[in-house]
Design an enzyme around this catalytic site. Sequence first.
Site, PDB file in Angstrom:
ATOM      1  N   VAL A  54       0.864  -1.178   0.000  1.00  0.00           N
ATOM      2  CA  VAL A  54       0.000   0.000   0.000  1.00  0.00           C
ATOM      3  C   VAL A  54       0.897   1.224   0.000  1.00  0.00           C
ATOM      4  CG1 VAL A  54      -1.749   1.316   1.251  1.00  0.00           C
ATOM      5  CG2 VAL A  54      -1.895  -1.176   1.180  1.00  0.00           C
ATOM      6  N   ALA A  99       4.563   4.088   2.969  1.00  0.00           N
ATOM      7  CA  ALA A  99       4.100   2.856   2.312  1.00  0.00           C
ATOM      8  C   ALA A  99       4.272   1.709   3.295  1.00  0.00           C
ATOM      9  CB  ALA A  99       4.912   2.583   1.056  1.00  0.00           C
ATOM     10  N   LYS A 100       3.690   0.594   3.022  1.00  0.00           N
ATOM     11  CA  LYS A 100       3.924  -0.610   3.822  1.00  0.00           C
ATOM     12  C   LYS A 100       3.432  -1.798   3.017  1.00  0.00           C
ATOM     13  CE  LYS A 100       5.266  -1.476   8.187  1.00  0.00           C
ATOM     14  NZ  LYS A 100       6.140  -0.660   9.033  1.00  0.00           N
ATOM     15  N   GLY A 101       4.004  -2.953   3.278  1.00  0.00           N
ATOM     16  CA  GLY A 101       3.558  -4.121   2.534  1.00  0.00           C
ATOM     17  C   GLY A 101       3.987  -5.382   3.211  1.00  0.00           C
ATOM     18  N   ASP A 140      10.799  -5.350   8.381  1.00  0.00           N
ATOM     19  CA  ASP A 140       9.736  -5.188   9.369  1.00  0.00           C
ATOM     20  C   ASP A 140       9.623  -6.555  10.057  1.00  0.00           C
ATOM     21  OD1 ASP A 140       7.487  -3.061   9.964  1.00  0.00           O
ATOM     22  OD2 ASP A 140       6.448  -4.967   9.960  1.00  0.00           O
TER      23      ASP A 140
END
Length: 414
Positions: A54, A99-101, A140
């Site tokens: 995202v 952002a992150k995913g 992460d």
Amino acid sequence: MLAESHIYFHKAADVLGLADNIRTILLTPRRTVKIGINIEAEDGSLQSYEGFRVQHNMARGPMKGGLRYHPAMDEDHAAALANLMTWKTAVVDVPYGGAKGGINCDPHALSERDLFQITVRFVEQMKEVIGPTIDIPAPDVNTNAKVMGWIMHEYSKYEGFSPGVVTGKPLDLFGSEGREAATGRGVMDVLAEALIEQRMSFGDITVAVQGFGNVGSNAARLIAERGARIVAVADHTGGVCAEAGLDVPALVAWVAEHGGVKGFPSGEAFDGPEIITWDADVLVPAALEDAIHKDNAADVKARIIVEGANGPTTPEASDILNDRDVLIIPDILANAGGVTVSYFEWVQNIQHFRWDEERINQELDKKMSRAYRSVRQVASEHSIDMRTAAFVLAIRRVGKAALARTHIETELPF
Ligand code: NAD
């Protein structure tokens, strides 16, 4: 999770008097990408996973955020965390968006070969939407320097030598000095600012720390080095305490050998969850989401909470603590040291130049102290708590950058 981060956003948006349409623009992700990942596993079976990215906002620069490998990873989690990254990067004023995913796999149940295959497939399908000037992933939960090295290698096959496509890489593969301890160091930096404000010094304080992984152990070590007493530490195995102060380097060595703090011989044992209400001046929650909640917030004894973890305090608990005048240094400020040194890594990659650790630490200390003071100034200006102030500062910065990119003649209310 998405709902919680929106609560804080709207509280700050109310302070700023933001119109609904501007709120919608600022909250809506720029792009959400969902992919299917199929591999032939080592045992010969066909395995399928879903991958997400995202990309929330790039008004202030390329988007930045972690890549999480976890069975519970989904679009909602990615969206909430991407959103937070936009505000976090703005608070510490690094030129990034959020952002992150991740991938909904369980790395503990996978061989390294299968994990490598999954990562390679992810890069194959995401390569058009990530990149050093678009979106820069980082480690992460359950991803690490090794995975970042794989991503860099795969991406460079398509795009040529591109160390700046990910951060948190191994030191031998264009990673940065100081990245390992950066988040813990940032926790120490913002606490130093809070102590100056309260006319206290590290020598005066006792500290309790929940979580003794990357963030908790480095924060404890650096805070102890400045003269504070770390009187209690808890992790998933239990808790250890010592009124005279724990020997943090010895505890680090114990945890490296035994996998947790339980059984540490130079301290007394206690039940891990008691750490939240420990009798100490400062509490550093550096483990879990929602560790401080409506049922234990009233019993917190610390006067300062430095949120090393993401989301360790629920919104209800935040309200209870604010009413009790406990100073909460919020996650989007307190744990931003990691993304700040990620930014330094990216800068070094782009310049093809290496900074030494001393320079990294100095620049980090400067950025974190400045960010604390900026948030404090906004908090005083509006008579609001530090969390709301951090969001106000971030929304202002992102909103102004977004508007400056357009011909729209709207005035923002700040
Ligand atoms: P980590 O995996 O290195 O350490 C996690 C620690 O939490 C371990 O000590 C573990 O024992 C402890 N823990 C797990 N369950 C627990 C429980 N039930 N009770 C008490 N302790 C428990 O993780 P980390 O990198 O230190 O991250 C910790 C938090 O900080 C997470 O919320 C993460 O999102 C956040 N964070 C990390 C970074 C970073 O650079 N590592 C940056 C920003 C935010």
